[in-house]
Write a protein that holds these residues in place. Structure first.
Motif, PDB file in Angstrom:
ATOM      1  N   VAL A 120      -7.904  12.522  12.627  1.00 59.76           N
ATOM      2  CA  VAL A 120      -7.602  10.941  12.411  1.00 59.76           C
ATOM      3  C   VAL A 120      -6.061  10.941  12.124  1.00 59.76           C
ATOM      4  CG1 VAL A 120      -7.853   8.801  11.371  1.00 59.76           C
ATOM      5  CG2 VAL A 120      -9.554  10.223  11.703  1.00 59.76           C
ATOM      6  N   GLU A 121      -5.308  10.046  13.068  1.00 54.96           N
ATOM      7  CA  GLU A 121      -3.962   9.403  12.707  1.00 54.96           C
ATOM      8  C   GLU A 121      -4.388   8.073  11.948  1.00 54.96           C
ATOM      9  OE1 GLU A 121      -1.417   9.641  16.046  1.00 54.96           O
ATOM     10  OE2 GLU A 121      -0.792  11.685  15.801  1.00 54.96           O
ATOM     11  N   LEU A 122      -3.934   7.773  10.967  1.00 51.58           N
ATOM     12  CA  LEU A 122      -4.437   6.417  10.176  1.00 51.58           C
ATOM     13  C   LEU A 122      -2.819   5.716   9.747  1.00 51.58           C
ATOM     14  CD1 LEU A 122      -6.949   4.837   9.438  1.00 51.58           C
ATOM     15  CD2 LEU A 122      -6.551   6.186   7.496  1.00 51.58           C
ATOM     16  N   ALA A 123      -2.970   4.568  10.137  1.00 53.80           N
ATOM     17  CA  ALA A 123      -1.701   3.735   9.597  1.00 53.80           C
ATOM     18  C   ALA A 123      -2.228   2.692   8.829  1.00 53.80           C
ATOM     19  CB  ALA A 123      -0.745   3.294  10.740  1.00 53.80           C
ATOM     20  N   LEU A 124      -1.636   2.316   7.598  1.00 55.81           N
ATOM     21  CA  LEU A 124      -2.265   1.440   6.945  1.00 55.81           C
ATOM     22  C   LEU A 124      -1.081   0.463   6.044  1.00 55.81           C
ATOM     23  CD1 LEU A 124      -3.591   2.899   3.521  1.00 55.81           C
ATOM     24  CD2 LEU A 124      -3.408   4.319   5.382  1.00 55.81           C
ATOM     25  N   THR A 125      -1.375  -0.656   5.891  1.00 56.57           N
ATOM     26  CA  THR A 125      -0.488  -1.631   4.862  1.00 56.57           C
ATOM     27  C   THR A 125      -1.170  -1.657   3.570  1.00 56.57           C
ATOM     28  OG1 THR A 125       0.497  -2.540   7.004  1.00 56.57           O
ATOM     29  CG2 THR A 125       0.669  -3.697   4.842  1.00 56.57           C
ATOM     30  N   VAL A 126      -0.393  -1.607   2.450  1.00 57.78           N
ATOM     31  CA  VAL A 126      -0.968  -1.479   1.230  1.00 57.78           C
ATOM     32  C   VAL A 126      -0.379  -2.676   0.503  1.00 57.78           C
ATOM     33  CG1 VAL A 126      -1.593  -0.547  -0.887  1.00 57.78           C
ATOM     34  CG2 VAL A 126      -1.696   0.871   1.235  1.00 57.78           C
ATOM     35  N   THR A 127      -1.001  -3.582  -0.124  1.00 57.53           N
ATOM     36  CA  THR A 127      -0.482  -4.669  -0.953  1.00 57.53           C
ATOM     37  C   THR A 127      -0.786  -4.895  -2.280  1.00 57.53           C
ATOM     38  OG1 THR A 127      -0.202  -5.983   1.356  1.00 57.53           O
ATOM     39  CG2 THR A 127       0.026  -7.064  -0.971  1.00 57.53           C
ATOM     40  N   ALA A 128      -0.027  -4.965  -3.143  1.00 57.41           N
ATOM     41  CA  ALA A 128      -0.625  -5.065  -4.832  1.00 57.41           C
ATOM     42  C   ALA A 128       0.033  -6.602  -5.130  1.00 57.41           C
ATOM     43  CB  ALA A 128       0.249  -4.157  -5.498  1.00 57.41           C
ATOM     44  N   GLY A 129      -0.266  -6.931  -6.067  1.00 53.40           N
ATOM     45  CA  GLY A 129      -0.016  -8.301  -6.786  1.00 53.40           C
ATOM     46  C   GLY A 129       1.480  -8.255  -7.379  1.00 53.40           C
ATOM     47  N   HIS A 130       1.965  -6.840  -7.924  1.00 49.13           N
ATOM     48  CA  HIS A 130       3.248  -7.044  -8.291  1.00 49.13           C
ATOM     49  C   HIS A 130       3.795  -5.723  -7.949  1.00 49.13           C
ATOM     50  CE1 HIS A 130       2.045  -9.998 -11.286  1.00 49.13           C
ATOM     51  NE2 HIS A 130       0.816  -9.399 -11.485  1.00 49.13           N
ATOM     52  N   ALA A 131       5.127  -5.784  -7.967  1.00 48.42           N
ATOM     53  CA  ALA A 131       5.840  -4.422  -7.093  1.00 48.42           C
ATOM     54  C   ALA A 131       5.984  -3.289  -8.157  1.00 48.42           C
ATOM     55  CB  ALA A 131       7.409  -4.921  -6.988  1.00 48.42           C
ATOM     56  N   GLU A 132       5.739  -3.508  -9.484  1.00 42.62           N
ATOM     57  CA  GLU A 132       5.624  -2.381 -10.364  1.00 42.62           C
ATOM     58  C   GLU A 132       4.206  -1.670 -10.325  1.00 42.62           C
ATOM     59  OE1 GLU A 132       5.313  -6.049 -12.870  1.00 42.62           O
ATOM     60  OE2 GLU A 132       6.243  -5.488 -11.175  1.00 42.62           O
ATOM     61  N   ASP A 133       3.184  -2.143  -9.448  1.00 49.09           N
ATOM     62  CA  ASP A 133       1.870  -1.573  -9.347  1.00 49.09           C
ATOM     63  C   ASP A 133       2.198  -0.642  -8.237  1.00 49.09           C
ATOM     64  OD1 ASP A 133       0.837  -3.443 -11.197  1.00 49.09           O
ATOM     65  OD2 ASP A 133       0.135  -4.940  -9.614  1.00 49.09           O
ATOM     66  N   MET A 134       3.355  -0.559  -7.426  1.00 53.78           N
ATOM     67  CA  MET A 134       3.329   0.455  -6.628  1.00 53.78           C
ATOM     68  C   MET A 134       4.225   1.609  -7.231  1.00 53.78           C
ATOM     69  SD  MET A 134       2.405  -0.670  -3.418  1.00 53.78           S
ATOM     70  CE  MET A 134       2.245  -2.210  -2.400  1.00 53.78           C
ATOM     71  N   ALA A 135       4.357   1.582  -8.277  1.00 57.41           N
ATOM     72  CA  ALA A 135       4.926   2.900  -8.884  1.00 57.41           C
ATOM     73  C   ALA A 135       3.834   4.046  -8.868  1.00 57.41           C
ATOM     74  CB  ALA A 135       4.997   2.745 -10.386  1.00 57.41           C
ATOM     75  N   ILE A 136       2.731   3.977  -8.661  1.00 59.21           N
ATOM     76  CA  ILE A 136       1.768   5.062  -8.729  1.00 59.21           C
ATOM     77  C   ILE A 136       2.157   5.984  -7.513  1.00 59.21           C
ATOM     78  CG2 ILE A 136      -0.192   3.981  -9.906  1.00 59.21           C
ATOM     79  CD1 ILE A 136      -1.681   3.836  -7.218  1.00 59.21           C
ATOM     80  N   PHE A 137       2.444   5.310  -6.348  1.00 57.85           N
ATOM     81  CA  PHE A 137       2.723   6.175  -4.980  1.00 57.85           C
ATOM     82  C   PHE A 137       4.254   6.738  -5.091  1.00 57.85           C
ATOM     83  CE2 PHE A 137       0.432   2.303  -3.645  1.00 57.85           C
ATOM     84  CZ  PHE A 137      -0.727   2.815  -3.449  1.00 57.85           C
ATOM     85  N   ASP A 138       4.844   6.476  -6.137  1.00 55.68           N
ATOM     86  CA  ASP A 138       6.225   7.081  -6.295  1.00 55.68           C
ATOM     87  C   ASP A 138       5.843   8.257  -7.233  1.00 55.68           C
ATOM     88  OD1 ASP A 138       7.538   5.154  -4.967  1.00 55.68           O
ATOM     89  OD2 ASP A 138       7.880   4.011  -6.634  1.00 55.68           O
ATOM     90  N   GLU A 139       4.786   8.274  -8.131  1.00 55.55           N
ATOM     91  CA  GLU A 139       4.215   9.226  -9.154  1.00 55.55           C
ATOM     92  C   GLU A 139       3.776  10.568  -8.563  1.00 55.55           C
ATOM     93  OE1 GLU A 139       2.466   6.908 -12.184  1.00 55.55           O
ATOM     94  OE2 GLU A 139       4.207   5.675 -12.374  1.00 55.55           O
ATOM     95  N   SER A 140       2.810  10.050  -7.748  1.00 62.26           N
ATOM     96  CA  SER A 140       1.843  10.929  -7.058  1.00 62.26           C
ATOM     97  C   SER A 140       1.140  10.334  -6.007  1.00 62.26           C
ATOM     98  CB  SER A 140       0.931  11.668  -8.047  1.00 62.26           C
ATOM     99  OG  SER A 140       0.097  10.688  -8.514  1.00 62.26           O
TER     100      SER A 140
END
Length: 229
Positions: free
Chosen positions: A127-147
């Motif tokens: 599967v090739e999958l494209a997705l858009t992920v949205t959070a309530g706060h920009a800092e919530d996105m830090a998990i994707f930078d960490e791992s």
């Protein structure tokens, strides 16, 4: 810390091969394993590929599988390669092999062997999958930078029901703080856009793990990063 995200499935496409999975150097290495005696350095890309396909076909399915396995899995013992290569015609090793970290290479092996033998081997389904992920706060996105891999796999697993195979097999890792198997479940992963509270990702995985998203447009799910020991 668990964070809840909204996920939009932008595209879901079944694939039977990963683009550019096989390079000219791979074909040269395979021809060398098969004791091909002509000067492969003088061949162009099309000739290399054609000669590799013909040579694999000449070997027969089991020996061809062994040649491909020998090239792709240098870490496996010869006895293990013999065993697995004889079973590949009947198995679906890109889904079933015990070590999921080898699944992407098995997927590539089946794609090449199936083409060389015009069938016989099972048709690998990815599967090739494209997705858009949205959070309530920009800092919530830090998990994707960490791992990145672990966080995305947890997000996709939590977007499926508790009875989904990925949740039954990897419950401890999904709920826990360390997920070394994540790159074996999502093989290729890249972030393609970052707009603060929204990020876009493209990934390649097995249909085996992602089939539940084929008819899904969006979902909400929690995810968290690994914790460094």
């Amino acid at each position: 810390m668990q964070v809840t995200f909204s996920v939009q499935i932008d595209s879901f496409k079944k694939i039977s091969k990963i683009p550019n999975a096989w390079s000219d150097e791979d074909y040269r290495a395979l021809l060398s394993i098969m004791d091909f005696e002509d000067d492969v350095e003088k061949m162009d890309a099309a000739e290399l590929r054609e000669m590799c396909m013909m040579s694999l076909n000449d070997l027969g399915p089991a020996d061809a599988a062994k040649a491909v396995m020998t090239h792709l899995f240098p870490e496996l013992a010869e006895g293990k390669i013999d065993q697995v290569s004889h079973d590949m015609v009947d198995d679906r090793s890109w889904e079933e092999y015990a070590d999921c970290l080898l699944h992407e290479r098995f997927f590539n092996a089946y794609g090449l062997l199936r083409e060389a033998f015009n069938g016989i081997f099972a048709n690998p389904t990815g599967v090739e999958l494209a997705l858009t992920v949205t959070a309530g706060h920009a800092e919530d996105m830090a998990i994707f930078d960490e791992s990145l891999h672990s966080s995305i796999v947890r997000l996709l697993a939590n977007g499926q029901g508790d009875d989904a195979l990925i949740n039954r097999l990897y419950e401890d890792q999904i709920k826990g703080t360390h997920f070394p198997e994540a790159p074996g479940l999502v093989w290729q992963l890249k972030q393609v856009a970052d707009e603060g509270t929204t990020r876009q990702f493209c990934l390649v995985s097995s249909y085996f793990w992602m089939e539940n998203f084929e008819q899904v447009e969006s979902f909400e799910a929690e995810a968290h990063a690994d914790v460094e020991e």
